[in-house]
Enzyme design. Structure first.
Site, mmCIF file in Angstrom:
data_model
loop_
_atom_site.group_PDB
_atom_site.id
_atom_site.type_symbol
_atom_site.label_atom_id
_atom_site.label_comp_id
_atom_site.label_asym_id
_atom_site.label_seq_id
_atom_site.Cartn_x
_atom_site.Cartn_y
_atom_site.Cartn_z
ATOM 1 N N ASP A 67 7.710 37.016 35.608
ATOM 2 C CA ASP A 67 8.513 37.712 36.620
ATOM 3 C C ASP A 67 9.928 37.148 36.677
ATOM 4 O OD1 ASP A 67 7.906 35.266 37.748
ATOM 5 O OD2 ASP A 67 6.739 36.065 39.407
ATOM 6 N N ASN A 135 1.730 34.332 50.255
ATOM 7 C CA ASN A 135 1.124 35.577 50.747
ATOM 8 C C ASN A 135 0.075 36.116 49.775
ATOM 9 O OD1 ASN A 135 2.702 36.338 48.654
ATOM 10 N ND2 ASN A 135 3.873 37.893 49.740
ATOM 11 N N HIS A 137 0.498 36.552 46.526
ATOM 12 C CA HIS A 137 0.999 37.343 45.401
ATOM 13 C C HIS A 137 0.761 36.647 44.057
ATOM 14 C CE1 HIS A 137 5.457 35.707 45.594
ATOM 15 N NE2 HIS A 137 4.684 34.895 44.888
ATOM 16 N N GLU A 142 3.093 41.957 45.066
ATOM 17 C CA GLU A 142 2.993 41.605 46.480
ATOM 18 C C GLU A 142 1.735 42.227 47.100
ATOM 19 O OE1 GLU A 142 4.794 39.306 47.325
ATOM 20 O OE2 GLU A 142 6.940 39.676 47.358
HETATM 21 C C1 GLP Z 1 6.951 32.692 43.124
HETATM 22 C C2 GLP Z 1 6.809 33.406 41.771
HETATM 23 C C3 GLP Z 1 5.402 33.326 41.229
HETATM 24 C C4 GLP Z 1 4.893 31.939 41.493
HETATM 25 C C5 GLP Z 1 4.643 31.809 42.972
HETATM 26 C C6 GLP Z 1 4.237 30.421 43.415
HETATM 27 O O1 GLP Z 1 7.612 33.486 44.044
HETATM 28 N N1 GLP Z 1 7.221 34.769 41.790
HETATM 29 O O2 GLP Z 1 5.363 33.665 39.876
HETATM 30 O O3 GLP Z 1 3.712 31.723 40.776
HETATM 31 O O4 GLP Z 1 5.729 32.299 43.732
HETATM 32 O O5 GLP Z 1 5.277 29.516 43.303
HETATM 33 P P1 GLP Z 1 5.122 27.944 43.455
HETATM 34 O O6 GLP Z 1 4.382 27.473 42.250
HETATM 35 O O7 GLP Z 1 6.537 27.409 43.504
HETATM 36 O O8 GLP Z 1 4.359 27.704 44.705
#
Ligand code: GLP
Length: 242
Positions: A67, A135, A137, A142
Site C-alpha cells: 500500500d 481498526n 485494516h 479499511e
Molecule cells: C498502516 C499500513 C499497513 C500497516 C498497518 C500497521 O497504516 N497501511 O500496511 O500494516 O497500518 O502499521 P504498524 O505496523 O506501524 O502498526
C-alpha cells in the site's frame, strides 16, 4: 490459521524473516508482497542481513508494496516507498526491475490500480506479509471493504489518518491510500500477519477470536488456508489461550 506466539519482538521478527527467506529458497522467482510500518521493520532488516551474509539469492524475486499514502512523495521518509528502499531494497542491493511500488503521485488512479492487478493476475502472490491497523485494516483495506476487492484507492478511516501521523516527521494531510485488495490478500499462497506490543493486544484478540467479518478485516486471516498469525507475548496477552 496457525497462531504462533514468540517471546518478544526480536524473536517474532526472526521467525518472520525465516519464513520470507525459506519462501525464496523454495521458489527463487517468488512474488512477494510486503506491508510497511513499525511491525515488520526489524524482520526486513533481518532478511536483508541474512540474505547478504548467507548469500540467499533474491535476484529472481519480485517485490510488490502492499500500500501507499496517496499524494505523498516517494522521498518523504513517511512513505511506504521510502521505508522499503531504506530497510530492504538498498541493503540488499535489489535491482529496480524487481520492485513494484505504487506511484502515490499518479494522476490516473485507475491506471495505477490496473497495473498492479495485471502483475498479480499474471504471477500470483507467493507470500504476503501484512501488519494490522488499530481498526483492523489490512493494507488500506479499511473496515467495510468488499471482500472481493482488487487493488483500489481507499478513503482513509479517521483512526488510520490519526495513527498514520506517527510515520511522518511533521503533520501531513493524508486522506486516501492505494492498496492491494482483500481478494488478492486472501488469494496469496501464504499469508503472514504480524503484530507486536501491548497496544496491539485488543486488536489481536478481535482478529483471532471475533466472527469473521470485513467490519474488522484482520479476522479474515482465520479462514486463510495457509495463514499464519505471528505475535509477540504482549500482543497475544488478551487471547483466551495461546
Ligand atoms: C498502516 C499500513 C499497513 C500497516 C498497518 C500497521 O497504516 N497501511 O500496511 O500494516 O497500518 O502499521 P504498524 O505496523 O506501524 O502498526
Amino acid at each position: 490459521m496457525k497462531l504462533k506466539v514468540y517471546k518478544d519482538y526480536n524473536e517474532l521478527s526472526a521467525a518472520a524473516a525465516a519464513m520470507i527467506i525459506d519462501c525464496v529458497k523454495a521458489k527463487p522467482e517468488a512474488l512477494l508482497c510486503f506491508a510497511t510500518g513499525d511491525t515488520p521493520k526489524l524482520a526486513y532488516e533481518m532478511v536483508a542481513d541474512r540474505a547478504v551474509k548467507e548469500k540467499v539469492d533474491f535476484s529472481g524475486t519480485f517485490i510488490i508494496g502492499l500500500d501507499e499514502w496517496m499524494g505523498i512523495s516517494p522521498d518523504n521518509t513517511g512513505s511506504c516507498h521510502w521505508f522499503l528502499h531504506e530497510y530492504l531494497f538498498k541493503p540488499m542491493n535489489m535491482d529496480a526491475s524487481q520492485i513494484h511500488l505504487f506511484n502515490a503521485l499518479a494522476k490516473n488512479e485507475k491506471a495505477e490500480c490496473d497495473k498492479m492487478n495485471k502483475l498479480i493476475r499474471a504471477n500470483g502472490i507467493d507470500l504476503m506479509v501484512v501488519g494490522i491497523g488499530m481498526n483492523g485494516h489490512i493494507g488500506f483495506n479499511e473496515p467495510g471493504t468488499d471482500e472481493n476487492s482488487l487493488t483500489h484507492v481507499a478513503v482513509l478511516d479517521e483512526i488510520t489518518k490519526t495513527v498514520g501521523q506517527k510515520y511522518f516527521a511533521g503533520k501531513v494531510t493524508i486522506e486516501k491510500g492505494i492498496t492491494v485488495g482483500l481478494k488478492q490478500v486472501m488469494e496469496a499462497e501464504k499469508l503472514l500477519m504480524m503484530a507486536n506490543g501491548k497496544n496491539k493486544a485488543p486488536v489481536i484478540k478481535k482478529a483471532a477470536e471475533d466472527n469473521i467479518s470485513t467490519s474488522f478485516p484482520a479476522t479474515l486471516i482465520q479462514k486463510h488456508p495457509n495463514g499464519f498469525l505471528l505475535t509477540d507475548n504482549e500482543a497475544a496477552s488478551e487471547l483466551k489461550q495461546n
